[in-house]
Design a protein around this motif. Structure first.
Motif, PDB file in Angstrom:
ATOM      1  N   MET B   1       6.532 -34.991   4.830  1.00 21.75           N
ATOM      2  CA  MET B   1       7.040 -34.912   6.250  1.00 21.75           C
ATOM      3  C   MET B   1       8.106 -35.747   6.464  1.00 21.75           C
ATOM      4  SD  MET B   1       7.030 -32.755   8.715  1.00 21.75           S
ATOM      5  CE  MET B   1       7.618 -32.589  10.209  1.00 21.75           C
ATOM      6  N   LEU B   2       9.423 -35.397   6.790  1.00 18.58           N
ATOM      7  CA  LEU B   2      10.523 -36.268   7.164  1.00 18.58           C
ATOM      8  C   LEU B   2      10.328 -36.814   8.436  1.00 18.58           C
ATOM      9  CD1 LEU B   2      13.467 -34.486   5.862  1.00 18.58           C
ATOM     10  CD2 LEU B   2      12.301 -36.496   4.686  1.00 18.58           C
ATOM     11  N   LYS B   3      10.556 -38.101   8.750  1.00 18.33           N
ATOM     12  CA  LYS B   3      10.553 -38.663  10.405  1.00 18.33           C
ATOM     13  C   LYS B   3      11.870 -38.109  10.978  1.00 18.33           C
ATOM     14  CE  LYS B   3       9.687 -42.770   8.089  1.00 18.33           C
ATOM     15  NZ  LYS B   3       9.551 -44.184   7.721  1.00 18.33           N
ATOM     16  N   GLN B   4      11.810 -37.978  12.163  1.00 20.88           N
ATOM     17  CA  GLN B   4      12.560 -37.468  13.172  1.00 20.88           C
ATOM     18  C   GLN B   4      13.108 -38.469  13.901  1.00 20.88           C
ATOM     19  OE1 GLN B   4      11.889 -33.800  14.588  1.00 20.88           O
ATOM     20  NE2 GLN B   4      12.112 -32.743  12.605  1.00 20.88           N
ATOM     21  N   THR B   5      14.189 -38.779  14.413  1.00 15.82           N
ATOM     22  CA  THR B   5      14.703 -39.624  15.576  1.00 15.82           C
ATOM     23  C   THR B   5      14.764 -38.912  16.882  1.00 15.82           C
ATOM     24  OG1 THR B   5      17.130 -39.023  15.653  1.00 15.82           O
ATOM     25  CG2 THR B   5      16.306 -40.660  13.965  1.00 15.82           C
ATOM     26  N   PRO B   6      14.912 -39.337  17.883  1.00 14.69           N
ATOM     27  CA  PRO B   6      14.827 -38.588  19.303  1.00 14.69           C
ATOM     28  C   PRO B   6      16.042 -37.653  19.388  1.00 14.69           C
ATOM     29  CG  PRO B   6      14.479 -41.139  19.412  1.00 14.69           C
ATOM     30  CD  PRO B   6      14.901 -40.746  18.253  1.00 14.69           C
ATOM     31  N   LEU B   7      16.994 -37.904  18.391  1.00 15.48           N
ATOM     32  CA  LEU B   7      17.960 -37.115  18.565  1.00 15.48           C
ATOM     33  C   LEU B   7      18.189 -35.755  17.702  1.00 15.48           C
ATOM     34  CD1 LEU B   7      20.855 -40.183  19.011  1.00 15.48           C
ATOM     35  CD2 LEU B   7      19.834 -38.407  20.823  1.00 15.48           C
ATOM     36  N   ASN B   8      16.984 -35.670  17.049  1.00 15.84           N
ATOM     37  CA  ASN B   8      17.055 -34.517  15.955  1.00 15.84           C
ATOM     38  C   ASN B   8      17.240 -33.176  16.461  1.00 15.84           C
ATOM     39  OD1 ASN B   8      15.509 -32.521  13.938  1.00 15.84           O
ATOM     40  ND2 ASN B   8      15.639 -34.463  12.974  1.00 15.84           N
ATOM     41  N   ALA B   9      17.106 -32.665  17.477  1.00 12.58           N
ATOM     42  CA  ALA B   9      17.304 -31.518  18.181  1.00 12.58           C
ATOM     43  C   ALA B   9      18.654 -31.364  18.365  1.00 12.58           C
ATOM     44  CB  ALA B   9      16.388 -30.950  19.263  1.00 12.58           C
ATOM     45  N   ALA B  10      19.034 -32.514  19.282  1.00 14.58           N
ATOM     46  CA  ALA B  10      20.706 -32.592  19.436  1.00 14.58           C
ATOM     47  C   ALA B  10      21.362 -32.395  18.195  1.00 14.58           C
ATOM     48  CB  ALA B  10      20.985 -33.896  20.060  1.00 14.58           C
ATOM     49  N   HIS B  11      21.254 -33.035  17.187  1.00 15.74           N
ATOM     50  CA  HIS B  11      21.849 -32.767  15.774  1.00 15.74           C
ATOM     51  C   HIS B  11      22.078 -31.320  15.468  1.00 15.74           C
ATOM     52  CE1 HIS B  11      22.112 -37.123  15.683  1.00 15.74           C
ATOM     53  NE2 HIS B  11      21.126 -37.285  15.190  1.00 15.74           N
ATOM     54  N   ARG B  12      21.019 -30.643  15.536  1.00 20.18           N
ATOM     55  CA  ARG B  12      20.813 -29.387  14.799  1.00 20.18           C
ATOM     56  C   ARG B  12      21.804 -28.604  15.880  1.00 20.18           C
ATOM     57  NH1 ARG B  12      17.278 -28.620  10.876  1.00 20.18           N
ATOM     58  NH2 ARG B  12      16.128 -30.432  10.290  1.00 20.18           N
ATOM     59  N   ALA B  13      21.614 -28.739  17.106  1.00 13.99           N
ATOM     60  CA  ALA B  13      22.158 -28.073  18.037  1.00 13.99           C
ATOM     61  C   ALA B  13      23.823 -28.231  18.098  1.00 13.99           C
ATOM     62  CB  ALA B  13      21.993 -28.356  19.571  1.00 13.99           C
ATOM     63  N   MET B  14      24.221 -29.264  17.536  1.00  7.93           N
ATOM     64  CA  MET B  14      25.615 -29.602  17.346  1.00  7.93           C
ATOM     65  C   MET B  14      26.305 -29.121  15.733  1.00  7.93           C
ATOM     66  SD  MET B  14      25.909 -33.332  19.015  1.00  7.93           S
ATOM     67  CE  MET B  14      26.470 -33.367  20.883  1.00  7.93           C
ATOM     68  N   GLY B  15      25.397 -28.169  15.002  1.00  8.18           N
ATOM     69  CA  GLY B  15      25.810 -28.079  13.864  1.00  8.18           C
ATOM     70  C   GLY B  15      25.681 -28.917  12.539  1.00  8.18           C
ATOM     71  N   ALA B  16      24.922 -29.885  12.881  1.00  3.45           N
ATOM     72  CA  ALA B  16      24.793 -30.896  11.633  1.00  3.45           C
ATOM     73  C   ALA B  16      24.281 -30.466  10.358  1.00  3.45           C
ATOM     74  CB  ALA B  16      24.019 -32.162  12.085  1.00  3.45           C
ATOM     75  N   LYS B  17      24.624 -30.622   9.332  1.00  5.53           N
ATOM     76  CA  LYS B  17      24.102 -30.592   8.056  1.00  5.53           C
ATOM     77  C   LYS B  17      22.925 -31.706   7.833  1.00  5.53           C
ATOM     78  CE  LYS B  17      26.458 -29.301   4.493  1.00  5.53           C
ATOM     79  NZ  LYS B  17      25.888 -28.006   4.615  1.00  5.53           N
ATOM     80  N   MET B  18      21.813 -31.423   7.631  1.00  2.46           N
ATOM     81  CA  MET B  18      20.717 -32.534   7.690  1.00  2.46           C
ATOM     82  C   MET B  18      20.317 -32.792   6.248  1.00  2.46           C
ATOM     83  SD  MET B  18      20.479 -32.915  11.192  1.00  2.46           S
ATOM     84  CE  MET B  18      19.289 -33.797  11.202  1.00  2.46           C
TER      85      MET B  18
END
Lengths: 129, 358
Positions: B1-18
């Protein structure tokens, strides 16, 4: 981006188009460029080189990583796209227009053994999980 | 399980490739990493650096503790808010991590360490602190956002009312604690800007506020090309526990002159120095990458970091090669089946929006 239905594909993410003169055109797929990111270098095989199916024959490099390109089928290289070497970012802009090289197949029936669009789509989806 | 920062959802909403970055689910880009690179060099961008860890050291004689713990000399820190870059060495002189230390008061120094080494670093610090009347506290309750680029400070001042008054006169490599924020004029890009620490619960609000002011999100891909152009080492790539910091271009951070003893000092003094870290600019076409062999007239070396430089529009690298090869010399790099020509240069390669390579 949809996967063009009129092309054939490999599991190593090359696309193959059969031309009217019997040669085939080879490039890398939209999915491949998406994985690699911004392209900055392309090295094509020299014209005249004879390739075995699956042989490493070209290289694409993005800022992030280098990736080998493999000969989809056996054949002789009859053309290499100098434009895409000069402007590798063309692959990011339209991977199916930015072709890399053309082969004269050793056996034209080999193309039929490659993946069709539906099979390639399934492969891409399976890799995403 | 990867660790997530508090901005994880924001990155996804901004179209980030994770991607998986050392066990963290992080944005590598939000589209084009080259565009993100230029965005920071020419304007302003923001980075999620919440995966890095803030460590507070508080209590009696923190300075005395740090004098022995790290290789640079904390006695250079005389003014509150001043920052110091240093390596933390093991007894053999290898690099446990590189870090930034902010001096706030004699009973409070703040340290920022790398994500991949954070647990190891805290354990090491706590072990060294045994018996002392001080605490070593990891601060996972704090988020960190880096805002970098020529317009970075102005955007932060817009985003945080009151920040301008406390940070406008602040020189690079200084920080100030302000309300619930800790604002540091530091970064990893070679551009001006701030690294802002703030409570985790406020991280996404701050990220969105900066975005609404026109600050573009920047992924780890551009972070790497920016830091490499700026000639900044990356831990785990340009140095690690097995490398001598004096062979990593870090001699300027190792204080061997003062009487002060520190962990790793005696080992460093007894080790031979045979190698140096240099910059390379590729003269042929292609891209230099880590671990490629470098062939010089004084023997073999190796690239430690290599990439395509968006600012220089050619490939650059940091390489560890034998001493005696000076800037201007030509070397060969083995790239697949070819020997490509590269020129040895002094680095940084680019800073403050401009190429430094003629």
């Amino acid at each position: 981006m949809s996967i063009p239905a009129d092309l054939k594909y490999t599991a190593s993410h090359e696309w193959v188009k059969t031309n009217a003169d019997g040669t085939v055109t080879v490039g890398i797929t939209h999915h491949a460029q998406d994985l690699l990111g911004d392209m900055v270098f392309v090295e094509n095989p020299v014209v005249g080189r004879t390739l075995a199916a699956g042989e490493e024959c070209a290289v694409v490099e993005s800022v992030k990583a280098a990736s080998d390109v493999y000969a989809p089928i056996a054949g002789e290289v009859v053309a290499a796209n100098a434009d895409v070497e000069a402007s590798p970012e063309a692959i990011n802009q339209d991977a199916y227009a930015a072709w890399m090289f053309k082969l004269k197949p050793a056996n034209s029936a080999d193309v039929a053994g490659l993946l069709d669009a539906a099979a390639y789509q399934a492969l891409v989806e399976s890799e995403a999980h | 399980m990867l660790k997530q920062t508090p901005l994880n959802a924001a990155h996804r909403a901004m179209g980030a490739k994770m991607v998986d970055f050392g066990g963290w689910d992080m944005p590598v880009n939000y589209g084009s990493q080259i565009e993100e690179h230029h965005q920071v060099r020419n304007d302003v961008g923001m980075f999620d650096v919440c995966h890095m860890l803030v460590v507070d050291v508080q209590g009696d004689d923190v300075r005395g503790f740090l004098r022995g713990l790290v290789a640079n000399n904390v006695d250079k820190l005389t003014v509150s808010g001043k920052a110091l870059y240093s390596c933390m060495l093991n007894p053999e002189g290898g690099v446990i991590d590189d870090l930034i230390i902010y001096f706030m008061t004699e009973d409070w120094f703040r340290i920022v360490v790398n994500a991949g080494t954070a647990d190891k670093d805290v354990a090491w610090m706590q072990k060294q602190a045994a018996g002392r009347a001080l605490t070593v506290s990891p601060r996972r309750d704090l988020a960190m956002i880096a805002v970098q680029g020529p317009n970075a400070r102005a955007k932060v001042w817009e985003a945080i009312p009151g920040a301008q008054a406390v940070s406008e006169a602040m020189k690079p490599f200084n920080a100030v604690a302000f309300q619930q924020y800790f604002i540091a004029r530091t970064g990893y890009t070679g551009e001006d800007g701030f690294e802002i620490m703030l409570p985790v619960a406020e991280a996404e609000t701050m990220w969105q506020r900066l975005a609404s002011l026109g600050v573009k999100p920047i992924g780890l891909g551009a972070r790497d090309t920016l830091r490499l152009e700026a000639g900044m080492n990356l831990y785990g790539q340009d140095m690690d526990e097995t490398t001598n910091p004096l062979e990593c271009g870090l001699a300027w951070t190792i204080d061997l002159k003062s009487e002060r003893d520190f962990i790793g000092k005696s080992a460093l003094q007894s080790r031979d120095i045979d190698l140096q870290l240099v910059g390379l600019v590729l003269l042929d076409k292609g891209v230099l990458r880590a671990h490629q062999a470098v062939n010089t007239k004084h023997g073999a070396g190796e690239i430690t970091s290599g990439t395509f430089s968006p600012t220089l529009q050619q490939s650059i690298a940091l390489a560890r090669i034998p001493l005696g090869i000076a800037p201007g010399a030509e070397v060969e790099v083995t790239v697949r089946d070819k020997q490509l020509k590269a020129k040895v240069v002094s680095y940084p390669f680019a800073r403050n929006g401009k190429s430094l390579i003629s």
